[in-house]
Each structure stands twice: as structure tokens, then as C-alpha cells.
Scaffold this motif. Structure first.
Motif, PDB file in Angstrom:
ATOM      1  N   GLN A  70       0.776  -1.262  -0.042  1.00 18.45           N
ATOM      2  CA  GLN A  70      -0.137  -0.039  -0.058  1.00 18.45           C
ATOM      3  C   GLN A  70       0.765   1.251   0.208  1.00 18.45           C
ATOM      4  O   GLN A  70       0.433   2.558  -0.731  1.00 18.45           O
ATOM      5  CB  GLN A  70      -0.841  -0.015   1.251  1.00 18.45           C
ATOM      6  CG  GLN A  70      -2.054   1.228   1.219  1.00 18.45           C
ATOM      7  CD  GLN A  70      -2.889   0.939   2.320  1.00 18.45           C
ATOM      8  OE1 GLN A  70      -2.831   0.102   2.998  1.00 18.45           O
ATOM      9  NE2 GLN A  70      -3.816   2.044   2.351  1.00 18.45           N
ATOM     10  N   TYR A  71       1.975   1.283   0.600  1.00 15.31           N
ATOM     11  CA  TYR A  71       2.805   2.582   0.940  1.00 15.31           C
ATOM     12  C   TYR A  71       4.239   2.301   0.290  1.00 15.31           C
ATOM     13  O   TYR A  71       4.527   3.522   0.186  1.00 15.31           O
ATOM     14  CB  TYR A  71       3.018   2.947   2.477  1.00 15.31           C
ATOM     15  CG  TYR A  71       1.473   3.109   3.070  1.00 15.31           C
ATOM     16  CD1 TYR A  71       0.791   4.343   2.953  1.00 15.31           C
ATOM     17  CD2 TYR A  71       0.935   2.220   4.065  1.00 15.31           C
ATOM     18  CE1 TYR A  71      -0.616   4.335   3.368  1.00 15.31           C
ATOM     19  CE2 TYR A  71      -0.341   2.312   4.426  1.00 15.31           C
ATOM     20  CZ  TYR A  71      -1.011   3.563   4.151  1.00 15.31           C
ATOM     21  OH  TYR A  71      -2.283   3.559   5.094  1.00 15.31           O
ATOM     22  N   LEU A  72       4.636   1.096  -0.037  1.00 17.02           N
ATOM     23  CA  LEU A  72       6.099   1.332  -0.568  1.00 17.02           C
ATOM     24  C   LEU A  72       6.072   0.425  -2.007  1.00 17.02           C
ATOM     25  O   LEU A  72       6.978   0.081  -2.213  1.00 17.02           O
ATOM     26  CB  LEU A  72       6.633   0.549   0.502  1.00 17.02           C
ATOM     27  CG  LEU A  72       6.963   1.335   2.027  1.00 17.02           C
ATOM     28  CD1 LEU A  72       7.574   0.473   2.813  1.00 17.02           C
ATOM     29  CD2 LEU A  72       7.534   2.714   1.889  1.00 17.02           C
ATOM     30  N   LEU A 120       5.716  -0.029   9.467  1.00 16.86           N
ATOM     31  CA  LEU A 120       6.049   0.588   8.261  1.00 16.86           C
ATOM     32  C   LEU A 120       7.409   1.477   8.329  1.00 16.86           C
ATOM     33  O   LEU A 120       8.258   1.406   7.270  1.00 16.86           O
ATOM     34  CB  LEU A 120       4.933   1.651   7.699  1.00 16.86           C
ATOM     35  CG  LEU A 120       5.166   2.241   6.265  1.00 16.86           C
ATOM     36  CD1 LEU A 120       5.204   1.297   5.244  1.00 16.86           C
ATOM     37  CD2 LEU A 120       3.903   3.454   6.412  1.00 16.86           C
ATOM     38  N   HIS A 121       7.708   1.878   9.480  1.00 18.24           N
ATOM     39  CA  HIS A 121       9.167   2.576   9.617  1.00 18.24           C
ATOM     40  C   HIS A 121      10.062   1.620   9.441  1.00 18.24           C
ATOM     41  O   HIS A 121      11.099   1.945   8.628  1.00 18.24           O
ATOM     42  CB  HIS A 121       9.112   3.193  11.167  1.00 18.24           C
ATOM     43  CG  HIS A 121      10.352   3.991  11.397  1.00 18.24           C
ATOM     44  ND1 HIS A 121      10.268   5.326  11.732  1.00 18.24           N
ATOM     45  CD2 HIS A 121      11.504   3.627  11.737  1.00 18.24           C
ATOM     46  CE1 HIS A 121      11.568   5.590  12.122  1.00 18.24           C
ATOM     47  NE2 HIS A 121      12.222   4.513  11.888  1.00 18.24           N
ATOM     48  N   GLU A 122      10.121   0.233   9.946  1.00 17.31           N
ATOM     49  CA  GLU A 122      10.992  -0.488   9.816  1.00 17.31           C
ATOM     50  C   GLU A 122      10.996  -1.171   8.378  1.00 17.31           C
ATOM     51  O   GLU A 122      12.268  -1.440   7.969  1.00 17.31           O
ATOM     52  CB  GLU A 122      10.658  -1.870  10.852  1.00 17.31           C
ATOM     53  CG  GLU A 122      10.993  -1.190  12.513  1.00 17.31           C
ATOM     54  CD  GLU A 122      12.082  -0.529  12.728  1.00 17.31           C
ATOM     55  OE1 GLU A 122      13.212  -0.657  11.989  1.00 17.31           O
ATOM     56  OE2 GLU A 122      12.029   0.417  13.571  1.00 17.31           O
ATOM     57  N   ARG A 134      15.069  11.072   2.055  1.00 15.96           N
ATOM     58  CA  ARG A 134      14.353  10.141   1.437  1.00 15.96           C
ATOM     59  C   ARG A 134      13.805   9.028   2.337  1.00 15.96           C
ATOM     60  O   ARG A 134      12.728   8.545   1.894  1.00 15.96           O
ATOM     61  CB  ARG A 134      15.604   8.983   0.486  1.00 15.96           C
ATOM     62  CG  ARG A 134      16.276   9.935  -0.632  1.00 15.96           C
ATOM     63  CD  ARG A 134      17.384   9.158  -1.279  1.00 15.96           C
ATOM     64  NE  ARG A 134      16.933   7.696  -1.500  1.00 15.96           N
ATOM     65  CZ  ARG A 134      17.698   6.777  -1.258  1.00 15.96           C
ATOM     66  NH1 ARG A 134      18.998   6.825  -0.555  1.00 15.96           N
ATOM     67  NH2 ARG A 134      17.435   5.457  -1.626  1.00 15.96           N
ATOM     68  N   PHE A 135      14.296   8.718   3.385  1.00 16.69           N
ATOM     69  CA  PHE A 135      13.348   7.939   4.245  1.00 16.69           C
ATOM     70  C   PHE A 135      12.167   8.548   4.934  1.00 16.69           C
ATOM     71  O   PHE A 135      11.414   7.629   4.290  1.00 16.69           O
ATOM     72  CB  PHE A 135      14.308   7.668   5.463  1.00 16.69           C
ATOM     73  CG  PHE A 135      13.590   6.960   6.698  1.00 16.69           C
ATOM     74  CD1 PHE A 135      13.546   5.459   6.519  1.00 16.69           C
ATOM     75  CD2 PHE A 135      13.168   7.604   7.666  1.00 16.69           C
ATOM     76  CE1 PHE A 135      13.093   4.488   7.478  1.00 16.69           C
ATOM     77  CE2 PHE A 135      12.209   6.708   8.483  1.00 16.69           C
ATOM     78  CZ  PHE A 135      12.263   5.214   8.607  1.00 16.69           C
ATOM     79  N   LEU A 139       7.577   7.457   4.062  1.00 19.02           N
ATOM     80  CA  LEU A 139       6.661   7.377   5.088  1.00 19.02           C
ATOM     81  C   LEU A 139       5.492   8.425   4.924  1.00 19.02           C
ATOM     82  O   LEU A 139       4.334   8.591   5.711  1.00 19.02           O
ATOM     83  CB  LEU A 139       7.279   7.575   6.351  1.00 19.02           C
ATOM     84  CG  LEU A 139       8.016   6.326   6.905  1.00 19.02           C
ATOM     85  CD1 LEU A 139       8.573   6.780   8.281  1.00 19.02           C
ATOM     86  CD2 LEU A 139       7.297   5.125   6.992  1.00 19.02           C
ATOM     87  N   ALA A 140       5.933   9.172   3.817  1.00 18.11           N
ATOM     88  CA  ALA A 140       4.805  10.425   3.808  1.00 18.11           C
ATOM     89  C   ALA A 140       3.517  10.143   3.619  1.00 18.11           C
ATOM     90  O   ALA A 140       2.466  10.843   3.869  1.00 18.11           O
ATOM     91  CB  ALA A 140       5.440  11.517   2.772  1.00 18.11           C
TER      92      ALA A 140
END
Length: 172
Positions: A70-72, A120-122, A134-135, A139-140
Motif C-alpha cells: 500500500q505505501y511502498l 512501516l518505519h522498519e 529519502r527515508f 513514510l509521507a
């Protein structure tokens, strides 16, 4: 498990955990059969809620896959995701070389959006090391990033205040 009858309670039934055990509150007028029915129903509801808040390692892996998709863009693919009890100061950790993600058991029972944020952070660390622009750009897209970070900061703050209060009480 404890059943609490109340004369003031007329229609509603509730269930919650108190001191590590389930409590079911029922109206005093319930018959033994109604009590059994409602206790079974409410304990099952508590257990379902608990499973949602404290997913197994397999469920964590499935959640990681969903969050990555979904996010990455599905690019973060951990080899394993598991709960650990040896992380006293970190909510999670990641070893990109092995694709291993470990989440602190202290996250268990926290709101789902907090657990999702930490996972999600990990996952983002599998793609980008460090915490540079970039990291954070990865997560944005997660809508609860700032809220979850604030929640976790509040937990740390409360724990620190409790530790200071304990120290003050011991030295008094």
C-alpha cells in the motif's frame, strides 16, 4: 474471569480487562442461563479484540506485506517479522542485510495505527538506511505518521515521569 452484577445496570452488558483478567458486567436481574450466554458472548468479543491488537508473528508478516504494497509499492520484503521482548529502548529494529524486522512486545495492545507506523518505519529501513529526507519521503503517504510519533513520544514521556516519581518516593 469475573462476573459483576449491578442493580443499576438494566440492559447493557460490558466486558473489559482489569488487572490482567476479564470482567463481564451484567444486570443483576439476569438468570443463570442469560449470564452464561452473555459471558460466553462477551469473552469471545474480548478475545477477538485482543487478537486484533496483539497479532501473531504470522499476522505481523501479513500486515508487513499489506503495508509494503500500500505505501511502498511492494518493494520492502522482509524475510521475517517477529515480536521480541529484549528491546527496552526501541519500538522496533531492522537488519537490512538479513531482511529481519523485530518489534518490541511493548507495542502489543497499542492502537493499530501505532503498530502500523512502527512496522512501516522498519519496512522503510529495508529500502533506505538512516532517517534522512529519502527515508521520511517513504513514510509521507501513511496518514498517521505524525500522530503515531506523538503517541509514542507521549508513552516515553509518561514512563520517564513515572520513573522520576518512583525515584523521588524512594529517596523521601
Amino acid at each position: 474471569m469475573e462476573v459483576r452484577r449491578s442493580r443499576r445496570r438494566t440492559k447493557t452488558v460490558s466486558a473489559f480487562y482489569e488487572g490482567g483478567r476479564a470482567v463481564v458486567a451484567i444486570p443483576d436481574r439476569f438468570t443463570p442461563a442469560q449470564e452464561r450466554e452473555w459471558v460466553d458472548r462477551m469473552v469471545a468479543r474480548l478475545q477477538r479484540a485482543e487478537r486484533r491488537r496483539r497479532p501473531s508473528d504470522d499476522a505481523l508478516a501479513q500486515l508487513a506485506e499489506q503495508l509494503s504494497a500500500q505505501y511502498l509499492g511492494g518493494r520492502a520484503r522482509p524475510e521475517s517479522v517477529s515480536w521480541v521482548t529484549n528491546q527496552g529502548r526501541r519500538w522496533g529494529s531492522c537488519t537490512p542485510a538479513t531482511g529481519t524486522i523485530r518489534l518490541s512486545h511493548h507495542l502489543q495492545g497499542m492502537p493499530a495505527w501505532v503498530l502500523e507506523y512502527v512496522l512501516l518505519h522498519e519496512l522503510a529501513h529495508l529500502l533506505v538506511g538512516g532517517h534522512g529526507p529519502r527515508f521520511w519521503a517513504l513514510l509521507a503517504g501513511y496518514p498517521h505518521t505524525e500522530r503515531a510519533r506523538g503517541f509514542l513520544e507521549g508513552v516515553v514521556h509518561a514512563e520517564q515521569r513515572a520513573a522520576v516519581a518512583d525515584e523521588d518516593a524512594r529517596s523521601a
